[in-house]
Design a protein around this motif. Structure first.
Motif, PDB file in Angstrom:
ATOM      1  N   ARG A  82       0.825  -1.202   0.000  1.00 43.87           N
ATOM      2  CA  ARG A  82       0.000   0.000   0.000  1.00 43.87           C
ATOM      3  C   ARG A  82       0.859   1.252   0.000  1.00 43.87           C
ATOM      4  NH1 ARG A  82      -5.378   0.675   1.168  1.00 43.87           N
ATOM      5  NH2 ARG A  82      -5.905   2.751   1.966  1.00 43.87           N
ATOM      6  N   GLU A  84       0.136   5.369   0.242  1.00 44.41           N
ATOM      7  CA  GLU A  84      -0.856   6.441   0.379  1.00 44.41           C
ATOM      8  C   GLU A  84      -0.175   7.785   0.270  1.00 44.41           C
ATOM      9  OE1 GLU A  84      -2.886   6.108   4.098  1.00 44.41           O
ATOM     10  OE2 GLU A  84      -3.741   4.140   3.602  1.00 44.41           O
ATOM     11  N   ASP A  89      -5.022   5.968  -1.175  1.00 40.42           N
ATOM     12  CA  ASP A  89      -4.308   4.833  -1.761  1.00 40.42           C
ATOM     13  C   ASP A  89      -4.108   5.127  -3.247  1.00 40.42           C
ATOM     14  OD1 ASP A  89      -3.514   2.468  -2.908  1.00 40.42           O
ATOM     15  OD2 ASP A  89      -5.201   1.273  -2.174  1.00 40.42           O
TER      16      ASP A  89
END
Ligand SMILES: Nc1ncnc2c1ncn2[C@@H]1O[C@H](COP(=O)(O)OP(=O)(O)OP(=O)(O)O)[C@@H](O)[C@H]1O
Ligand SMILES: [Mg+2]
Length: 268
Positions: A82, A84, A89
């Motif tokens: 992930r 961000e 995201d």
């Protein structure tokens, strides 16, 4: 801000905590069956310069390209985990990679001005994104060239080819071109490696000025450059993040033995 919809639920940050501009968690990256990054997790703070260092092939450029989805353009490349930016995201299906790259700009190792005039190089991105008025474009070109500390050197020859500038000027032109589309984050992959010491010093000075308004990530092989320009330094080895510390701490009292070996020249 990244031009995407924000999630509905956001955690209120504690007043004691700085919210990172970029947050990576467990990032794995593959070129076909080759795994180039292994579980990279780190936070990058806003309005700071973060340097990525490490031996050749350790994944610095690969990780940098994950941050604006430039790896999407490489056949067989795959990112897991992930990433961000301000809580969004960037690999979510609603994120438009073109809008993302406008907000997360990139400057490359070799200055690569487009084969057109200095003016058109800077106006290219804004025009692409719909800016048409001459007055508006003139003002933006001037502002971007001033921000890139190039205006005084080129203001009387804006119609001349960008390729006719010196290497250092070309790199500042590329920075102006990046700034013209209004990024928040600027990724620089060894931006000075093709430049002489004087042109390098100018870019380093510029980086210090730009961090007031932008978040900067710079890949460099030059440890003096990392120390001169960055607030935080991340050391990578074999596709893994070994350590991310305050730059002064990483170079004086690294936490990991691998970092110590690398900065003291025992390998790499
Ligand atoms: N397009 C690609 N296809 C396949 N493998 C790649 C590709 N780009 C990079 N790699 C591999 O991924 C690994 C990490 O490469 P990367 O370019 O990210 O390293 P780097 O730390 O930036 O090195 P350098 O300091 O030499 O620029 C290397 O083993 C490299 O060979
Ligand atoms: Mg590289």
């Amino acid at each position: 801000m990244v031009a995407v919809t924000k999630p509905m639920i956001e955690q209120a940050p504690s007043p004691m905590m700085t919210v990172p501009k970029i947050m990576a968690r467990g990032v794995d990256m593959f070129y076909g069956s080759f795994q180039a990054l292994h579980g990279v997790s780190l936070d990058i703070e806003a309005n700071k310069v973060t340097a990525f260092i490490g031996p050749s092939g350790c994944g610095k450029s690969t990780f940098l390209r994950c941050l604006n989805r430039m790896n999407d353009l490489i056949d067989g490349a795959r990112v897991q985990g992930r990433i961000e930016i301000e809580g969004t995201d960037i690999y979510a299906s609603h994120v438009d990679p073109v809008a993302l790259r406008k907000s997360v700009g990139m400057v490359f190792q070799k200055p690569n001005p487009f084969p057109m005039s200095i003016y058109d190089n800077v106006a290219y991105g804004p025009r692409l994104h719909g800016m048409k008025g001459k007055t508006e474009l003139d003002a933006l070109v001037e502002l971007s060239l001033k921000q890139a500390a190039l205006w005084d050197e080129v203001k009387d020859k804006l119609k001349q080819s960008g390729g006719a500038l010196s290497g250092g000027q070309q790199q500042r032109l590329c920075i102006a071109r990046t700034l013209a589309v209004g990024p928040e984050i600027i990724l620089m992959d060894e931006p000075c490696s093709a430049l002489d010491p004087i042109a390098t010093a100018k870019i380093e000075e510029l980086i210090s000025e730009l961090k007031q308004s932008y978040t900067i990530v710079i890949v460099t092989h030059n440890m003096q450059q990392a120390q001169r320009t960055s607030d935080k330094t991340a050391f990578f080895m074999l596709g893994r993040l070994v350590e991310l510390s305050e730059t002064s701490q990483l170079f004086t009292s690294p936490q990991m033995k691998e970092t110590d070996d690398y900065i003291s020249g025992r390998f790499g």
